[in-house]
Design an enzyme around this catalytic site. Sequence first.
Site, PDB file in Angstrom:
ATOM      1  N   ASP A   1     -10.051 -26.767 -16.478  1.00 55.12           N
ATOM      2  CA  ASP A   1     -10.594 -26.825 -17.829  1.00 55.12           C
ATOM      3  C   ASP A   1      -9.591 -26.167 -18.781  1.00 55.12           C
ATOM      4  OD1 ASP A   1     -12.261 -27.183 -19.958  1.00 55.12           O
ATOM      5  OD2 ASP A   1     -13.755 -25.702 -19.352  1.00 55.12           O
TER       6      ASP A   1
ATOM      7  N   ASP B   1      -9.984 -32.744 -21.855  1.00 56.44           N
ATOM      8  CA  ASP B   1      -9.527 -31.402 -21.503  1.00 56.44           C
ATOM      9  C   ASP B   1     -10.069 -30.848 -20.188  1.00 56.44           C
ATOM     10  OD1 ASP B   1     -12.106 -31.231 -22.472  1.00 56.44           O
ATOM     11  OD2 ASP B   1     -11.792 -29.334 -23.501  1.00 56.44           O
ATOM     12  N   GLU B   2     -10.722 -31.670 -19.389  1.00 59.46           N
ATOM     13  CA  GLU B   2     -11.182 -31.158 -18.095  1.00 59.46           C
ATOM     14  C   GLU B   2     -11.296 -32.278 -17.071  1.00 59.46           C
ATOM     15  OE1 GLU B   2     -15.258 -29.715 -17.791  1.00 59.46           O
ATOM     16  OE2 GLU B   2     -15.753 -30.680 -19.691  1.00 59.46           O
TER      17      GLU B   2
END
Length: 370
Positions: A21, A115-116
Amino acid sequence: MKFVFLSVNSINTHRKIIHVDMDAFYASVEQLDNPELVGKPVAVGGGGDRGVVSAASYEARKFGVRSAMSGVIARKNCPQLIFVPPRFSRYKEISKEIRGIFREYTDLVEPLSLDEAYLDVTQNKNGNSSATLIAQEIREKIFKKTGLRASAGISYNKFIAKIASDINKPNGQKTISPEEAIEFLEKLDIKKFYGVGKVTATKMYNLGIFYGKDLKEKSLEFLTEHFGKSGGHYYKIVRGIHNGKVNPNHTPKSVAAEHTFSENLTSEVFMMERLEKIADELERRLKKSKLAGKTVTLKIKYSDFTQQTRSKTLPYFIKDKAILIETVRELLYQQRMKESVRLLGISVTNLNVNTKKKEKVIDVQLKLEF
């Protein structure tokens, strides 16, 4: 009905799952590209009367600035807050670089957003038996290549890995082994269980469930009675049972489009005009992703920031604006608005999986309808 208790020893614990993350991704990208923003409270989004925070830097979070917060409240919390407009093309560019790093280790990469992502490194390209060391390497490579920091959680299933990635944020990681999992879950505050939102957490508190240990003491019948199908999920996860695979071909569960208006809307006629444009965008997204769905949901956010959803499930898959807008019209006029409206959105869920096969069904249904 008999329910069999599954001990941690009977669970699939041989897997090695990493959840990566990025730390305050959008805001960190803005600080990376503009050194003058480094160390300052930054919010990505709109800072005007109608603006909403999309993301906040850690400097801003210290003042209580959070994503989905109105720009007005964010500025009250942090008068020195710096708003910058989002640049999604830039975020996608960096996200692509980061996913390239993931694939140096495994092809089993399941992105959750820009983003993860989850990575299954049980069998990896480097032959490294330590998922902890792999996570460390990945985080170092991300920083070396992009200048951005990432956090990671490592465990034997996706659920625990997701929770673990939050523990040592920012710029840290946490490994939870199968032997540690049950004790870890028992001590965990229920609001930190991934998937338990504010409403569910409050309901659990009212039932005397504050920590994982309290949740574990409740029977499956009790949890099902109070939480429906989700009760079975809670019964399993607190026992460390979650066998969902890392799916590199993950199909989205929904496709949606929404818009926040510069002025509140008070007339359903004006709302329908805006919904026409939102339906245009949703149709474009559905066709681009080659998806269709049966359930249409109208999202309404009122001027007092309360939110309401109204849904209808159709007997066939749809993706065309004509049927979307007629369904939304029915939902809009289902009941009167309680306040003026600041945001409207439309989403389609209950999506088809085998698109090519289902497309034929959609065509036939459309011909029958019209």
